[in-house]
Motif scaffolding. Structure first.
Motif, mmCIF file in Angstrom:
data_model
loop_
_atom_site.group_PDB
_atom_site.id
_atom_site.type_symbol
_atom_site.label_atom_id
_atom_site.label_comp_id
_atom_site.label_asym_id
_atom_site.label_seq_id
_atom_site.Cartn_x
_atom_site.Cartn_y
_atom_site.Cartn_z
ATOM 1 N N UNK A 77 36.187 1.842 42.370
ATOM 2 C CA UNK A 77 36.036 2.644 41.365
ATOM 3 C C UNK A 77 34.734 3.565 41.972
ATOM 4 N N UNK A 78 34.751 4.875 41.757
ATOM 5 C CA UNK A 78 33.538 5.882 42.096
ATOM 6 C C UNK A 78 33.008 6.083 40.990
ATOM 7 N N UNK A 79 31.999 7.112 41.084
ATOM 8 C CA UNK A 79 31.208 7.541 39.647
ATOM 9 C C UNK A 79 32.255 8.448 39.161
ATOM 10 N N UNK A 80 33.137 9.528 39.853
ATOM 11 C CA UNK A 80 33.654 10.468 39.284
ATOM 12 C C UNK A 80 35.182 9.778 39.126
ATOM 13 N N UNK A 81 35.514 8.887 39.763
ATOM 14 C CA UNK A 81 36.791 8.483 39.480
ATOM 15 C C UNK A 81 36.884 6.788 39.028
ATOM 16 N N UNK A 82 37.007 6.715 37.891
ATOM 17 C CA UNK A 82 36.976 5.203 37.492
ATOM 18 C C UNK A 82 38.112 4.389 38.004
ATOM 19 N N UNK A 83 39.310 4.804 38.223
ATOM 20 C CA UNK A 83 40.333 4.112 38.734
ATOM 21 C C UNK A 83 41.126 5.026 39.655
ATOM 22 N N UNK A 84 41.167 4.444 40.939
ATOM 23 C CA UNK A 84 42.373 5.204 41.850
ATOM 24 C C UNK A 84 43.110 4.019 42.186
ATOM 25 N N UNK A 97 49.898 7.953 48.974
ATOM 26 C CA UNK A 97 49.215 8.767 48.156
ATOM 27 C C UNK A 97 48.133 8.105 47.629
ATOM 28 N N UNK A 98 47.077 8.837 47.423
ATOM 29 C CA UNK A 98 45.973 8.289 46.704
ATOM 30 C C UNK A 98 45.922 8.895 45.284
ATOM 31 N N UNK A 99 46.103 8.448 44.111
ATOM 32 C CA UNK A 99 46.220 8.869 42.984
ATOM 33 C C UNK A 99 45.292 8.683 41.950
ATOM 34 N N UNK A 100 44.994 9.401 40.655
ATOM 35 C CA UNK A 100 44.293 8.845 39.702
ATOM 36 C C UNK A 100 45.420 8.452 38.639
ATOM 37 N N UNK A 101 45.598 7.348 38.299
ATOM 38 C CA UNK A 101 46.794 6.732 37.467
ATOM 39 C C UNK A 101 46.423 7.190 35.898
ATOM 40 N N UNK A 102 45.116 7.453 35.617
ATOM 41 C CA UNK A 102 44.682 7.544 34.191
ATOM 42 C C UNK A 102 45.137 9.058 33.945
ATOM 43 N N UNK A 103 44.950 9.999 34.766
ATOM 44 C CA UNK A 103 45.136 11.438 34.487
ATOM 45 C C UNK A 103 46.345 11.996 35.178
ATOM 46 N N UNK A 104 47.396 10.856 35.916
ATOM 47 C CA UNK A 104 48.346 11.307 36.529
ATOM 48 C C UNK A 104 48.442 12.384 37.427
ATOM 49 N N UNK A 105 47.100 12.363 38.409
ATOM 50 C CA UNK A 105 46.777 13.341 39.213
ATOM 51 C C UNK A 105 47.027 12.774 40.675
ATOM 52 N N UNK A 106 47.620 13.713 41.555
ATOM 53 C CA UNK A 106 47.628 13.205 43.013
ATOM 54 C C UNK A 106 46.569 13.806 43.464
ATOM 55 N N UNK A 107 45.535 12.699 44.351
ATOM 56 C CA UNK A 107 44.422 13.198 44.743
ATOM 57 C C UNK A 107 44.392 13.492 46.198
ATOM 58 N N UNK A 108 45.347 12.654 46.941
ATOM 59 C CA UNK A 108 45.529 13.015 48.394
ATOM 60 C C UNK A 108 47.111 12.180 48.783
ATOM 61 N N UNK A 109 47.695 13.459 49.538
ATOM 62 C CA UNK A 109 48.909 12.856 50.030
ATOM 63 C C UNK A 109 48.725 12.983 51.338
ATOM 64 N N UNK A 110 49.486 12.134 52.065
ATOM 65 C CA UNK A 110 49.634 11.949 53.593
ATOM 66 C C UNK A 110 51.006 11.837 54.227
ATOM 67 N N UNK A 111 51.229 12.502 55.201
ATOM 68 C CA UNK A 111 52.574 12.257 55.727
ATOM 69 C C UNK A 111 52.190 11.452 56.801
#
Length: 368
Positions: A77-84, A97-111
């Motif tokens: 966890x980080x200060x801005x992202x309690x769960x990733x 994919x790095x995601x925020x599962x609480x907000x259902x947000x994709x934070x970083x995609x990588x091919x």
């Protein structure tokens, strides 16, 4: 071989779908604090998703993925992202994919880089700033371990995994990596087709994380047994879920489900009283340490089985489609095709929860 533009098209489609799938739903938001919250992936029709499941959800919501996922790894966890969480594509995988599962947000995609394909699993480094992934060189078939930046997901370095088809890996308390090289070669141009069954050479390899040097390797006598998933017991015993690749079904029905690494000895454990439970076909799906036992799931056979660290078989539990296992503190959970079982150390029987959709291969039981 696929073009990079095709990969990017997949990711663009996934991001567009993900925006339409946000929100955990009223039932999930109202779930009691004592109810399980599970980070996992699932399929809805032909579309793969990743997110959090809670009891009462009639239709779980999450982030749309370009292809099926395998492991979902909880990140520091980080200060801005309690769960990733990190989402890893199923082998031969093409995206991270790095995601925020609480907000259902994709934070970083990588091919994935050209001619590099994921093996489905990752492990955090000791520092927590990087992570290790199992991968395959698409040109040579060589198994690899790559170290990647936690934020950008970009590869920092790579080194040989010690075999073909590396799958699960764990960071050991001593700081070394232990990798299950499943011995099975898959490449994107042939999909899930197994290209080298007659030449399988599955092993466990211990690696120095700094130099990539092979420190030790362990093999079973039966080369048709693929070492796949890993779980540690508190005393350092490693449990390994096995998948039998024998050409003949009778041989798969006699195959073991679990191997143990104790010290420098790798061995399979026996069925008690000498025969496998009904419908066993040699396929163990997942493994975890929970309730002072190793548990393995048998998706095709429809049950769970447990062993002690000495290899004594203790019990089985029926669960249709038994697959993903997850342990957290005094609770552990098993997902089936229509039901999840939640066990607590203090209770003799599990709680049962209906599943509107079956979870994919793995799950993580969250602590809140």
């Amino acid at each position: 071989m696929r073009a990079t533009s095709t990969r990017r098209a997949f990711l663009g489609q996934a991001m567009a779908l993900g925006l339409a799938g946000t929100g955990l739903g009223a039932h999930a938001a109202a779930a009691r604090n004592t109810a399980p919250r599970v980070l996992t992936a699932w399929m809805r029709g032909e579309q793969s998703w990743a997110g959090i499941w809670t009891p009462g959800q009639t239709s779980p919501r999450g982030i749309a993925l370009p292809a099926r996922a395998h492991q979902l790894l909880v990140l520091p966890a980080s200060g801005q992202q309690p769960l990733q969480a990190l989402v890893l594509a199923r082998r031969p995988g093409e995206y991270l994919l790095r995601m925020d599962p609480l907000r259902n947000q994709a934070l970083q995609w990588h091919t994935m880089e050209d001619d590099r394909y994921l093996g489905g699993h990752a492990a955090l480094s000791a520092s927590g700033n990087t992570f290790f992934t199992t991968e395959t060189d698409g040109d040579t078939g060589q198994g690899l371990v790559a170290e990647r930046d936690l934020l950008t997901l970009e590869k920092l370095r790579e080194f040989p995994s010690g075999g073909i088809g590396p799958h699960a890996l764990l960071l050991e308390p001593t700081g070394t990596l232990i990798v299950a090289n499943g011995g099975i070669l898959n490449l994107p141009e042939t999909g899930r087709r197994k290209l080298n069954i007659g030449r399988m050479d599955s092993n466990l390899t211990r690696l120095d994380v700094h130099s990539g040097q092979v420190l030790a390797q362990y093999r079973l006598d039966d080369h048709y047994l693929s070492l796949r998933h890993l779980a540690f017991a508190p005393d350092g015993t490693l449990g390994i879920a096995l998948q039998a690749e024998h050409p003949a079904l009778p041989d798969r029905r006699q195959a073991p489900a679990l191997a143990l690494l104790r010290g420098d000895q790798l061995r399979t454990v026996d069925w008690n009283p000498g025969e496998a439970p009904a419908a066993w076909d040699g396929y163990a799906g997942d493994v975890c340490w929970a309730g002072n036992l190793f548990w393995a799931s048998a998706p095709h056979a429809g049950w769970l089985a447990s062993w002690s660290t000495q290899g004594e078989m203790l019990r089985t539990q029926a669960l249709a489609g038994a697959g993903a296992l997850a342990a957290q503190g005094e609770r552990w959970l098993a997902g089936g095709e229509a039901t999840a079982l939640l066990y607590r150390d203090a209770l003799p029987l599990p709680q049962r929860y209906p599943l509107p959709v079956a979870w994919d291969n793995h799950a993580t039981l969250l602590s809140f």
